[in-house]
Each structure stands twice: as C-alpha cells, then as structure tokens.
Design an enzyme around this catalytic site. Structure first.
Site, PDB file in Angstrom:
ATOM      1  N   HIS A   6       0.838  -1.207   0.000  1.00  0.00           N
ATOM      2  CA  HIS A   6       0.000   0.000   0.000  1.00  0.00           C
ATOM      3  C   HIS A   6       0.871   1.255   0.000  1.00  0.00           C
ATOM      4  CE1 HIS A   6      -3.042   2.714   2.236  1.00  0.00           C
ATOM      5  NE2 HIS A   6      -3.466   2.587   0.995  1.00  0.00           N
ATOM      6  N   GLU A  33       0.718  -0.512  -4.872  1.00  0.00           N
ATOM      7  CA  GLU A  33      -0.403   0.393  -5.104  1.00  0.00           C
ATOM      8  C   GLU A  33       0.102   1.809  -4.864  1.00  0.00           C
ATOM      9  OE1 GLU A  33      -3.778   2.913  -3.578  1.00  0.00           O
ATOM     10  OE2 GLU A  33      -1.910   2.321  -2.598  1.00  0.00           O
ATOM     11  N   ASP A  35      -0.911   6.297  -5.700  1.00  0.00           N
ATOM     12  CA  ASP A  35      -1.982   7.255  -5.981  1.00  0.00           C
ATOM     13  C   ASP A  35      -1.459   8.378  -6.858  1.00  0.00           C
ATOM     14  OD1 ASP A  35      -3.871   6.236  -3.676  1.00  0.00           O
ATOM     15  OD2 ASP A  35      -1.907   6.575  -2.756  1.00  0.00           O
ATOM     16  N   HIS A  48      -0.913  10.861  -2.522  1.00  0.00           N
ATOM     17  CA  HIS A  48      -2.284  10.482  -2.164  1.00  0.00           C
ATOM     18  C   HIS A  48      -3.221  11.676  -2.017  1.00  0.00           C
ATOM     19  CE1 HIS A  48      -5.577   9.500   0.654  1.00  0.00           C
ATOM     20  NE2 HIS A  48      -5.588   8.327   0.035  1.00  0.00           N
ATOM     21  N   GLU A  94      -3.888   4.145  -8.535  1.00  0.00           N
ATOM     22  CA  GLU A  94      -5.189   4.655  -8.103  1.00  0.00           C
ATOM     23  C   GLU A  94      -5.334   6.107  -8.528  1.00  0.00           C
ATOM     24  OE1 GLU A  94      -7.929   5.921  -4.339  1.00  0.00           O
ATOM     25  OE2 GLU A  94      -6.395   4.395  -3.942  1.00  0.00           O
TER      26      GLU A  94
END
Length: 219
Positions: A6, A33, A35, A48, A94
């Site tokens: 993450h 993952e 962002d 993020h 993401e």
C-alpha cells in the site's frame, strides 16, 4: 494470493516515495499500489492527498505546483516510479482525480509500446468511477479495479458494466457470501487496507485474490 504494498511499504517508509517502492520490492511484493494527481503543468504525480501538507514540509494544492517543484520536495512522477521499478512488480495506479485518467492511459500505453512493460503488469483503480469509465472506453487493454468502501453490490454492477478485472473493497465489507458472489461473476478481489495479524487471518480465510497492506511482509 497477491501481496500488494500500500503506497509502497507505507508501514515502514514514507508513503508514495521511490524509497517506499524500493522497500516494497525488497519485501517481495507482487504489486505496489500508488496514488496519482496532476501537477500544474499536467504531469502525473505520485501522491495520495490533493494537498502536499501532510507528506512534505511545504503546503498547498498539488495542482498549484509544477512537476519540477514537486520533485524537489520528494514527490515523484509516475514515470519516475515506473523507471525505478523497472518491471520488477505489477503497478496498481489509483486515480485520485478524473482529469488524470487520460494522462495515465498515455503513460501506460507508452510504457507498453516503448519500455517493454505488458498490459498485464498494470491495473488502474479508483473510487471515482467516471475515470474508470473513461479508460474502459479509450483502452480496453488496461485492467480496471473498482474501489468501494460502502457497497459491494453497487461495485459489482458497475464492474460488470465496464468489464473490470477486479473489485477492490474495504476489507470490513467482505464476508463468505459476497466473496463467493464476486468470484462467481468472474472478478478478482483485492482487499484493502489489511494490517493487523487478526485482520489478515480473517481476510485470508475468505480466499480473496490479493491483499493491500502497509506491511506487505505480513501477508
């Protein structure tokens, strides 16, 4: 079961940084993952929040800074990350704002066409479902993950509509029944964000396809 870091290895190193992604790879993740937001000059930046306040010494909105200004305070571009990772694991991108969707498509296409990445090494996920819809219409080769934190049923209906690859739910939404439902409809399940030993035991018992964790070595 895929081991997905993450924001890299957020439990150990500052999130969404090149160091964090290197740490995740060191911990033998299958995927990382991350962002993305856009800079003022339209570069895809890996961060993020919509502001830089929490993760840097500076303050303000990501969209008000140029890519070079953001890089100076430790925020990498998506291209920087892909160059650094160099196909050593899969990338789950993401999208945090719909305006980034087309830029992300362009980067993925360029990596596939020019840098020896494969489409199966990417997934694009988002809570902003319109961005997934854009990608499904513009390039059906890019795997899509429908993020949800409230309704498995709505996510399933939308995933069917856009021919997504996976449904990525908040792990506390999951139970044996809805896991079986998603699997019977042909979707992978990547649960987030699962960190404690107790929660990991629970989520593993459901036979999901991947777990997103701040501590990927615990999976």
């Amino acid at each position: 079961m895929l081991k997905i870091g993450h924001r890299g290895a957020k439990g150990y190193v500052a999130e969404n940084t090149l160091v964090s992604f290197a740490k995740a790879i060191e911990l033998n993740v299958d995927a990382i993952e991350l962002d993305v937001h856009l800079s003022s000059d339209g570069e895809v930046m890996v961060i993020h929040d919509k502001t830089i306040n929490r993760t840097t010494e500076a303050s303000g909105f990501v969209k008000d800074y140029s890519a070079s200004e953001l890089k100076k305070i430790g925020i990498p571009t998506l291209n920087d990350v892909l160059l650094d990772v160099n196909r050593r694991c899969t990338i789950n991108i993401e999208i945090k704002e719909a305006t980034a969707a087309q830029k992300v498509i362009q980067i993925v296409e360029k990596q596939v066409n020019e840098q020896n990445w494969n489409y199966n090494q990417f997934e694009v996920s988002s809570f902003i479902w319109e961005s997934l819809e854009i990608i499904s219409k513009l390039n059906s080769n890019i795997a899509l993950g429908v993020l949800t934190e409230d309704s498995i049923e709505k996510a399933l209906a939308f995933a069917i509509q856009i021919k997504a690859k996976s449904i990525n739910p908040y792990f506390k939404l999951l139970n044996t029944k809805n896991v079986n439902l998603l699997h019977s409809n042909g979707f992978k399940i990547y649960a987030w964000t699962v960190n404690t030993p107790e929660d990991l035991i629970f989520v593993k018992s459901l036979n999901v396809d991947g777990i997103i964790s701040d501590f990927p070595d615990r999976i």
